[in-house]
Motif scaffolding. Structure first.
Motif, mmCIF file in Angstrom:
data_model
loop_
_atom_site.group_PDB
_atom_site.id
_atom_site.type_symbol
_atom_site.label_atom_id
_atom_site.label_comp_id
_atom_site.label_asym_id
_atom_site.label_seq_id
_atom_site.Cartn_x
_atom_site.Cartn_y
_atom_site.Cartn_z
ATOM 1 N N ALA A 122 0.863 -1.189 0.000
ATOM 2 C CA ALA A 122 0.000 0.000 0.000
ATOM 3 C C ALA A 122 0.895 1.233 0.000
ATOM 4 O O ALA A 122 0.587 2.246 0.617
ATOM 5 N N SER A 123 2.013 1.115 -0.697
ATOM 6 C CA SER A 123 3.001 2.187 -0.704
ATOM 7 C C SER A 123 2.448 3.449 -1.371
ATOM 8 O O SER A 123 1.739 3.359 -2.376
ATOM 9 N N PRO A 124 2.758 4.637 -0.807
ATOM 10 C CA PRO A 124 2.237 5.875 -1.400
ATOM 11 C C PRO A 124 3.101 6.443 -2.526
ATOM 12 O O PRO A 124 2.871 7.551 -2.980
ATOM 13 N N THR A 125 4.118 5.714 -2.989
ATOM 14 C CA THR A 125 4.909 6.250 -4.103
ATOM 15 C C THR A 125 4.060 6.248 -5.377
ATOM 16 O O THR A 125 3.165 5.411 -5.531
ATOM 17 N N SER A 126 4.398 7.164 -6.264
ATOM 18 C CA SER A 126 3.627 7.274 -7.515
ATOM 19 C C SER A 126 3.646 5.963 -8.287
ATOM 20 O O SER A 126 2.667 5.570 -8.904
ATOM 21 N N TRP A 127 4.800 5.304 -8.254
ATOM 22 C CA TRP A 127 4.940 4.042 -8.990
ATOM 23 C C TRP A 127 3.993 2.983 -8.457
ATOM 24 O O TRP A 127 3.334 2.277 -9.231
ATOM 25 N N ALA A 128 3.932 2.887 -7.124
ATOM 26 C CA ALA A 128 3.079 1.869 -6.508
ATOM 27 C C ALA A 128 1.603 2.192 -6.739
ATOM 28 O O ALA A 128 0.794 1.294 -6.994
ATOM 29 N N ILE A 129 1.272 3.468 -6.679
ATOM 30 C CA ILE A 129 -0.126 3.883 -6.907
ATOM 31 C C ILE A 129 -0.531 3.524 -8.332
ATOM 32 O O ILE A 129 -1.602 2.973 -8.577
ATOM 33 N N TRP A 130 0.357 3.821 -9.265
ATOM 34 C CA TRP A 130 0.071 3.487 -10.664
ATOM 35 C C TRP A 130 -0.144 1.978 -10.826
ATOM 36 O O TRP A 130 -1.110 1.537 -11.450
ATOM 37 N N THR A 131 0.775 1.189 -10.265
ATOM 38 C CA THR A 131 0.696 -0.270 -10.444
ATOM 39 C C THR A 131 -0.608 -0.830 -9.880
ATOM 40 O O THR A 131 -1.257 -1.665 -10.508
ATOM 41 N N ARG A 132 -1.014 -0.338 -8.717
ATOM 42 C CA ARG A 132 -2.264 -0.852 -8.135
ATOM 43 C C ARG A 132 -3.475 -0.413 -8.965
ATOM 44 O O ARG A 132 -4.404 -1.195 -9.176
ATOM 45 N N ALA A 133 -3.444 0.825 -9.446
ATOM 46 C CA ALA A 133 -4.563 1.311 -10.253
ATOM 47 C C ALA A 133 -4.639 0.558 -11.580
ATOM 48 O O ALA A 133 -5.718 0.189 -12.049
ATOM 49 N N TRP A 134 -3.473 0.324 -12.167
ATOM 50 C CA TRP A 134 -3.395 -0.438 -13.420
ATOM 51 C C TRP A 134 -3.961 -1.848 -13.199
ATOM 52 O O TRP A 134 -4.736 -2.356 -14.002
ATOM 53 N N THR A 135 -3.571 -2.458 -12.070
ATOM 54 C CA THR A 135 -4.043 -3.807 -11.759
ATOM 55 C C THR A 135 -5.566 -3.815 -11.621
ATOM 56 O O THR A 135 -6.242 -4.716 -12.143
#
Ligand SMILES: [Fe+2]
Ligand SMILES: [Fe+2]
Length: 358
Positions: A122-135
């Motif tokens: 549940a990392s708040p980095t932009s990369w992690a947010i993108w990956t979860r949203a993409w998923t």
């Protein structure tokens, strides 16, 4: 407290054919896939709210809605329309659905890339947010196609479920080796490949008179196009800040060849299921060797690879290799086509062992 800063780590370059810059190199690492977000920042507060992707695919917009009084009539209409569609189309659609359903593997893969992975889940980095949203967005694709196929009455659901289970269990190995350069080149390629594939199933569904199915496939294709745009923009930036390293990575990924996400697909019966599915997709013009060459050519153009200047000798070699690849692949493909014999018909467990020409 500052969120941990992630920089790409190239301590051990693992790309034998085109080595990437080592961490101590003067060129490295220009590319900080890092978040400098602070826990109290507005960005982090936004993340705490439920993420809403820019576009949502709702099943009820495309499929009969179970709470509606017309549900049973609509299911009947859907399956009547599906009766007009040939078996070979269903083989390809099932293969596409199963590929989408192996999404846990792809999220896992994205989280193997150094410097951009979701460190906590549940990392708040932009990369992690993108990956979860993409998923979350990709998750709709498999769900929607799966529900359509279930309602169509044309497929063996037990075999489909078994295949999905085997495929997720097998995973995939596109040889990205934790390297985000390779990773985003791979995802740029793959998103375009899925855009082409779903776009072509939409076209075929329309030709077979099923406009609702065409809408399903077309909507998914539109999502893939947006994903392609995002990943190609990342690589475009990489070319801007590290042309040599990105050029080497592009050539390395092409040398390894882009393995398809479902390359380990198995239904418990057919040991060459991926080849058989690919052969049908090729014959129906849904996804072909020509598309493979076209995608490389498109990416070369998109990233202005031919115009790159100031590359190292190794970088120039990589540039020549990549730019010369599409015509080479097309020539090989044409030769294979002229030598190929009449393809056999084989049974597919996905469609109750009915035979389809490869
Ligand atoms: Fe997808
Ligand atoms: Fe996608």
């Amino acid at each position: 407290m500052a969120v941990k800063l992630n920089a790409i780590n190239f301590q051990s370059p693992k790309c034998p054919s085109f080595a990437l810059p080592a961490i101590a190199s003067p060129r490295s690492p220009k590319f900080y896939m890092a978040s400098t977000l602070h826990s109290g920042s507005k960005d982090v507060r936004t993340v705490k709210k439920p993420f809403s992707p820019p576009r949502k695919i709702h099943d009820q917009d495309f499929l009969p809605y179970p709470a509606s009084e017309e549900f049973h009539d609509q299911v009947k209409e859907l399956s009547e329309r599906a009766k007009e569609i040939p078996d070979d189309f269903f083989v390809v659609l099932v293969g596409d659905m199963i590929t989408e359903e192996a999404l846990p593997t792809y999220q896992t893969l994205l989280n193997t890339f150094d410097g951009v992975r979701d460190e906590t889940g549940a990392s708040p980095t932009s990369w992690a947010i993108w990956t979860r949203a993409w998923t979350a967005e990709e998750n709709r694709h498999g769900d929607l196609l799966n529900k359509y196929l279930y309602l169509s009455g044309r497929v063996n659901m037990k075999q489909l479920e078994k295949t999905i289970q085997y495929l997720i269990g097998s995973g995939m190995d596109p040889r990205i080796e934790n390297n985000p350069y390779l990773g985003f080149i791979y995802t740029s390629f793959q998103e375009r490949a899925t855009f082409i594939s779903h776009g072509n199933t939409a076209r075929l569904a329309r030709e077979h008179g099923d406009f609702k199915l065409a809408q399903i496939c077309g909507t998914i294709a539109a999502d893939e196009k947006r994903h392609e745009t995002a990943y190609t923009k990342i690589v475009e930036k990489l070319f801007e800040i590290d042309p040599d390293g990105t050029m080497l990575a592009f050539a390395d990924m092409m040398k390894k060849k882009i393995s398809m996400p479902a390359h380990l697909v198995y239904d418990g019966r057919d040991d060459n299921l991926f080849d058989h599915f690919s052969a049908v997709a090729q014959r129906l013009d849904v996804y072909t060797a020509k598309d493979y060459a076209d995608i490389i050519e498109h990416l070369v153009r998109r990233w202005k690879v031919e115009k790159l200047i100031g590359l190292s000798a190794e970088g120039q070699k990589a540039q020549d290799y990549v730019c010369g690849l599409p015509p080479k692949i097309r020539r090989l493909e044409e030769r294979a086509q002229t030598q190929s014999k009449q393809a056999p018909r084989i049974p597919f467990s996905w469609i109750h062992d009915r035979e389809v020409q490869l």
